[in-house]
Design a protein around this motif. Structure first.
Motif, PDB file in Angstrom:
ATOM      1  N   ALA A   1       1.187  -1.517  10.788  1.00  0.00           N
ATOM      2  CA  ALA A   1       0.126  -1.492   9.785  1.00  0.00           C
ATOM      3  C   ALA A   1      -1.200  -2.000  10.321  1.00  0.00           C
ATOM      4  O   ALA A   1      -2.264  -1.551   9.880  1.00  0.00           O
ATOM      5  CB  ALA A   1       0.544  -2.313   8.567  1.00  0.00           C
ATOM      6  N   VAL A   2      -1.167  -2.938  11.267  1.00  0.00           N
ATOM      7  CA  VAL A   2      -2.413  -3.564  11.732  1.00  0.00           C
ATOM      8  C   VAL A   2      -2.770  -3.151  13.153  1.00  0.00           C
ATOM      9  O   VAL A   2      -3.795  -3.609  13.677  1.00  0.00           O
ATOM     10  CB  VAL A   2      -2.304  -5.100  11.651  1.00  0.00           C
ATOM     11  CG1 VAL A   2      -2.015  -5.530  10.225  1.00  0.00           C
ATOM     12  CG2 VAL A   2      -1.227  -5.633  12.602  1.00  0.00           C
TER      13      VAL A   2
ATOM     14  N   ALA B   1      -6.494  -2.385  14.640  1.00  0.00           N
ATOM     15  CA  ALA B   1      -7.508  -2.824  13.669  1.00  0.00           C
ATOM     16  C   ALA B   1      -7.633  -4.333  13.726  1.00  0.00           C
ATOM     17  O   ALA B   1      -6.649  -5.049  13.902  1.00  0.00           O
ATOM     18  CB  ALA B   1      -7.136  -2.380  12.265  1.00  0.00           C
TER      19      ALA B   1
ATOM     20  N   TRP C   1      -6.189 -11.648   1.828  1.00  0.00           N
ATOM     21  CA  TRP C   1      -6.423 -10.233   2.076  1.00  0.00           C
ATOM     22  C   TRP C   1      -5.186  -9.674   2.787  1.00  0.00           C
ATOM     23  O   TRP C   1      -4.697 -10.249   3.757  1.00  0.00           O
ATOM     24  CB  TRP C   1      -7.666 -10.031   2.943  1.00  0.00           C
ATOM     25  CG  TRP C   1      -8.929 -10.452   2.263  1.00  0.00           C
ATOM     26  CD1 TRP C   1      -9.400 -11.717   2.139  1.00  0.00           C
ATOM     27  CD2 TRP C   1      -9.863  -9.606   1.619  1.00  0.00           C
ATOM     28  NE1 TRP C   1     -10.584 -11.731   1.452  1.00  0.00           N
ATOM     29  CE2 TRP C   1     -10.896 -10.429   1.114  1.00  0.00           C
ATOM     30  CE3 TRP C   1      -9.952  -8.237   1.407  1.00  0.00           C
ATOM     31  CZ2 TRP C   1     -11.983  -9.917   0.418  1.00  0.00           C
ATOM     32  CZ3 TRP C   1     -11.031  -7.726   0.715  1.00  0.00           C
ATOM     33  CH2 TRP C   1     -12.031  -8.567   0.224  1.00  0.00           C
ATOM     34  N   THR C   2      -4.709  -8.542   2.328  1.00  0.00           N
ATOM     35  CA  THR C   2      -3.457  -7.983   2.848  1.00  0.00           C
ATOM     36  C   THR C   2      -3.534  -7.749   4.350  1.00  0.00           C
ATOM     37  O   THR C   2      -2.577  -8.051   5.087  1.00  0.00           O
ATOM     38  CB  THR C   2      -3.119  -6.672   2.118  1.00  0.00           C
ATOM     39  OG1 THR C   2      -2.984  -6.932   0.722  1.00  0.00           O
ATOM     40  CG2 THR C   2      -1.821  -6.077   2.644  1.00  0.00           C
ATOM     41  N   ASP C   3      -4.654  -7.205   4.848  1.00  0.00           N
ATOM     42  CA  ASP C   3      -4.748  -6.911   6.281  1.00  0.00           C
ATOM     43  C   ASP C   3      -4.629  -8.184   7.112  1.00  0.00           C
ATOM     44  O   ASP C   3      -3.949  -8.200   8.145  1.00  0.00           O
ATOM     45  CB  ASP C   3      -6.072  -6.204   6.590  1.00  0.00           C
ATOM     46  CG  ASP C   3      -6.097  -4.781   6.067  1.00  0.00           C
ATOM     47  OD1 ASP C   3      -5.031  -4.297   5.652  1.00  0.00           O
ATOM     48  OD2 ASP C   3      -7.174  -4.170   6.062  1.00  0.00           O
ATOM     49  N   ARG C   4      -5.296  -9.248   6.688  1.00  0.00           N
ATOM     50  CA  ARG C   4      -5.230 -10.505   7.428  1.00  0.00           C
ATOM     51  C   ARG C   4      -3.808 -11.076   7.371  1.00  0.00           C
ATOM     52  O   ARG C   4      -3.288 -11.570   8.365  1.00  0.00           O
ATOM     53  CB  ARG C   4      -6.233 -11.494   6.843  1.00  0.00           C
ATOM     54  CG  ARG C   4      -6.140 -12.898   7.383  1.00  0.00           C
ATOM     55  CD  ARG C   4      -6.602 -12.994   8.827  1.00  0.00           C
ATOM     56  NE  ARG C   4      -8.040 -12.743   8.951  1.00  0.00           N
ATOM     57  CZ  ARG C   4      -8.717 -12.832  10.098  1.00  0.00           C
ATOM     58  NH1 ARG C   4      -8.079 -13.176  11.212  1.00  0.00           N
ATOM     59  NH2 ARG C   4     -10.009 -12.577  10.132  1.00  0.00           N
TER      60      ARG C   4
ATOM     61  N   THR D   1      -1.577  -9.128   9.656  1.00  0.00           N
ATOM     62  CA  THR D   1      -1.876  -9.457  11.050  1.00  0.00           C
ATOM     63  C   THR D   1      -1.135 -10.713  11.480  1.00  0.00           C
ATOM     64  O   THR D   1      -0.594 -10.797  12.590  1.00  0.00           O
ATOM     65  CB  THR D   1      -3.395  -9.635  11.235  1.00  0.00           C
ATOM     66  OG1 THR D   1      -4.059  -8.403  10.911  1.00  0.00           O
ATOM     67  CG2 THR D   1      -3.731 -10.017  12.668  1.00  0.00           C
TER      68      THR D   1
ATOM     69  N   ARG E   1       0.845  -1.189   0.000  1.00  0.00           N
ATOM     70  CA  ARG E   1       0.000   0.000   0.000  1.00  0.00           C
ATOM     71  C   ARG E   1       0.880   1.238   0.000  1.00  0.00           C
ATOM     72  O   ARG E   1       2.028   1.211   0.461  1.00  0.00           O
ATOM     73  CB  ARG E   1      -0.920   0.022   1.223  1.00  0.00           C
ATOM     74  CG  ARG E   1      -1.842  -1.158   1.369  1.00  0.00           C
ATOM     75  CD  ARG E   1      -2.944  -0.858   2.396  1.00  0.00           C
ATOM     76  NE  ARG E   1      -2.465  -0.251   3.606  1.00  0.00           N
ATOM     77  CZ  ARG E   1      -2.476  -0.832   4.814  1.00  0.00           C
ATOM     78  NH1 ARG E   1      -2.940  -2.069   4.952  1.00  0.00           N
ATOM     79  NH2 ARG E   1      -2.042  -0.186   5.886  1.00  0.00           N
TER      80      ARG E   1
ATOM     81  N   PRO F   1      -8.997  -7.513  11.482  1.00  0.00           N
ATOM     82  CA  PRO F   1      -9.524  -7.880  10.154  1.00  0.00           C
ATOM     83  C   PRO F   1     -10.865  -8.586  10.274  1.00  0.00           C
ATOM     84  O   PRO F   1     -11.178  -9.222  11.289  1.00  0.00           O
ATOM     85  CB  PRO F   1      -8.440  -8.808   9.597  1.00  0.00           C
ATOM     86  CG  PRO F   1      -7.684  -9.306  10.786  1.00  0.00           C
ATOM     87  CD  PRO F   1      -7.756  -8.228  11.813  1.00  0.00           C
TER      88      PRO F   1
END
Length: 610
Positions: free
Chosen positions: A522-523, A526, A536-539, A542, A364, A528
């Motif tokens: 980054a996480v 938050a 998924w990038t967020d998962r 994490t 990102r 996911p």
């Protein structure tokens, strides 16, 4: 014996009222409230104004006389219900800071104090005792004259003082006990006002700010001669120059008097996300086009005893602090930006560095900006050290970056055992995605090898280009992570962003790759969605963040690295003395001080106290 008369409540000057169909809208300098529900509110408001001694509807500062119209009930002040309603209205005004207290029997404080001071009486008393002194090489010059006039209009009696040690374009005003000072200066581009501080610190800050603005904008340096100042005045002659002078003088007077009276600084750090709590802000004015704003000032003197802010807790806060480090007027580093670089299939950000243009890549854009800023700072500090430097938004972030770099420096492009089979990483959605982007979308004939590092739960992935594309130690990209899939995914991502930078970035740009060290930021804060997987990038990030502590422990055992903090005022890792001394290491002083002031951590691999 009679006690002192209690203070009298008054409406804050500047309060305005607008009648509504069944109520009132009241607004002051920093607060407002809407009262609705009764046609009697306008009449009730007039009764309250009479009770508070606001009989003259045209009194300066209280605007908006509300006349009871047809159908408005007539109120009897002796009616207990009216008395109760007046008490409720008064409570609402007090709760929304539209009511204050003036000292009984004394002179009325200045309207500006009544509008903003929690207790105008004590603030007015503090200003009466402040006795400001305005020092300038020419106390009759336009800037000094404007500042003296602004202080006089605010209700103080300033005293001019001729100080031949000051630059011709600069004025320093001091007031209060203990003394507090601000410095104000004109430049060819506009001017600036320092934050209130000790008198010597104000002069030091003004000198540093003038040099920095001269470097960035070509403004006249602080040490310009009188002839140079006259040339500046000639270039800024006319309405715009006079407006800038008045603006700077007014801002300097306001900051000085607020500090002397114990009032909040007008910089408004709680409202401006560019400013950092606890750090000074400088008003920077530009004449053409007319513009003025408060900018973060993070390069002031700092020592080992100076408290640093807590590390940034998440990516958003990290980027806010990077904004202070890279402020276009007062920052110490160039701001990383996407510019016209492509943001697909991966994101890129670029900035200038001591090694030339730098391009960082990440999944990102916000993560690319973080990686670019940290790498640019490392390159700057590396110039004055014998060993590598690691910069992070906090100690964990810096440690993760340092350990990965140490492993890559000792292992080169091969692991300690045989390569793992593709089945160990190929089926992971992120590894498969970035490998597909690299080899199919970009059509690059790359090869991937993944090795386990000794018996630790740590893996090295290396992407090579048989066609001869160059990279670190003959590799297009490398990554060290806690699982084969994470290492393969990040190595493939690094190869993708390197290829994108080579095709679209500035010629000869330094490439900075994204690593798992950035994942915890980054996480942070938050969670996911439950229905997502690591595709998924967020998962995925994490999971990397969850594995980061164990990975750092394993890498510490592998490398034996025990990096230590490098702080302003400590020993120089180059061995040339305290930070800030002459020489190449001394050039790191402002950047190191700014990083420390913004809560960043700087680690070095050298032993000994830092």
């Amino acid at each position: 014996m009679t006690g002192a008369e209690p203070p009298r409540p008054r409406l804050r000057p500047g309060l305005a009222v607008t009648p509504l169909r069944h109520g009132l809208h009241l607004r002051g300098r920093d607060a407002s409230v809407t009262l609705e529900g009764s046609r009697a509110l306008p009449a009730l408001w007039e009764l309250l104004r009479e009770r508070l001694g606001e009989e003259d509807e045209h009194r300066p500062g209280v605007r908006g006389y509300v006349e009871a119209g047809p159908g408005t009930p007539r109120l009897d002040p002796a009616d207990p219900r009216v008395e109760s309603a007046l008490d409720a209205l008064t409570a609402q005004l007090r709760a929304h800071d539209l009511l204050t207290e003036y000292p009984a029997g004394g002179p009325e404080p200045a309207a500006w104090l009544g509008a903003c001071a929690p207790r105008p009486g004590p603030a007015a008393a503090a200003l009466a005792a402040a006795r400001p002194v305005v020092a300038a090489a020419d106390p009759e010059g336009p800037l000094a004259t404007a500042l003296i006039s602004a202080l006089d209009r605010a209700g103080t009696l300033p005293r001019p003082y001729r100080d031949t040690g000051l630059a011709a374009d600069r004025v320093v005003a001091v007031a209060g006990t203990p003394p507090v000072a601000v410095a104000v200066a004109r430049t060819s581009e506009g001017g600036f006002v320092t934050a209130p501080t000790e008198p010597e610190r104000a002069r030091t800050d003004a000198e540093s700010i003038a040099v920095r603005l001269d470097r960035d904008t070509g403004s006249a340096p602080a040490g310009a001669s009188a002839e140079g100042a006259e040339g500046t005045t000639d270039r800024m002659a006319g309405a715009s120059g006079a407006a800038v002078t008045a603006l700077l003088a007014g801002a300097a007077a306001q900051r000085l008097l607020c500090a002397a009276a114990g009032l909040p600084d007008p910089a408004g750090q709680e409202e401006d996300p560019r400013l950092l709590p606890g750090r000074p802000a400088v008003l920077v004015a530009v004449a053409r086009p007319p513009h003025a704003s408060y900018r973060p000032w993070v390069t002031g003197p700092a020592g080992p005893a100076s408290p640093a802010p807590a590390p940034a807790g998440d990516l958003s806060e990290s980027l806010r602090r990077i904004g202070a480090l890279t402020d276009p007027y007062l920052g110490v580093l160039d701001a990383p930006r996407p510019d016209d670089l492509p943001q697909l299939p991966a994101a890129l950000a670029t900035c200038a560095s001591v090694a030339g243009p730098l391009v960082a890549g990440a999944p990102r854009t916000d993560l690319a900006r973080l990686a670019a800023a940290c790498r640019a700072a490392e390159l700057h500090l590396d110039e004055g050290t014998k060993g590598p430097v690691s910069v992070g938004a906090g100690s964990e972030h810096a440690l993760g970056r340092a350990l990965r770099r140490a492993v890559l420096a000792t292992t080169g492009s091969s692991g300690t055992g045989h390569a793992l089979g593709e089945e160990e990483w190929r089926e992971h959605p992120q590894a498969r995605h970035w490998w597909t982007v690299l080899t199919r979308h970009l059509e690059l004939p790359m090869r991937m090898t993944v090795h386990r590092l000794a018996s630790e739960q740590a893996y090295l992935a290396v992407v090579r280009d048989p066609a001869g594309r160059t990279g670190t130690a003959g590799a297009a990209a490398r990554a060290v992570e806690a699982t084969p899939a994470d290492a393969a995914a990040l190595a493939a991502l690094g190869a993708v962003t390197r290829a994108m930078a080579a095709d679209h970035g500035p010629a000869g740009a330094v490439h900075a790759a994204f690593s798992g060290a950035e994942a915890p930021l980054a996480v942070a804060g938050a969670e996911p969605a439950a229905w997502t997987d690591e595709g998924w990038t967020d998962r995925w990030l994490t999971g990397i963040a969850r594995r980061e502590p164990e990975l750092c422990t394993a890498l510490s055992r592998l490398t034996g690295l025990r990096p230590e903090p490098w702080r302003p005022g400590g020993a120089d890792p180059a061995g040339t003395g305290p930070t800030g001394s002459a020489g190449s290491a001394g050039s790191a002083g402002p950047v190191l001080a700014a990083l420390y002031a913004c809560g960043f951590t700087v680690l070095t691999g050298q032993g000994g106290a830092r």
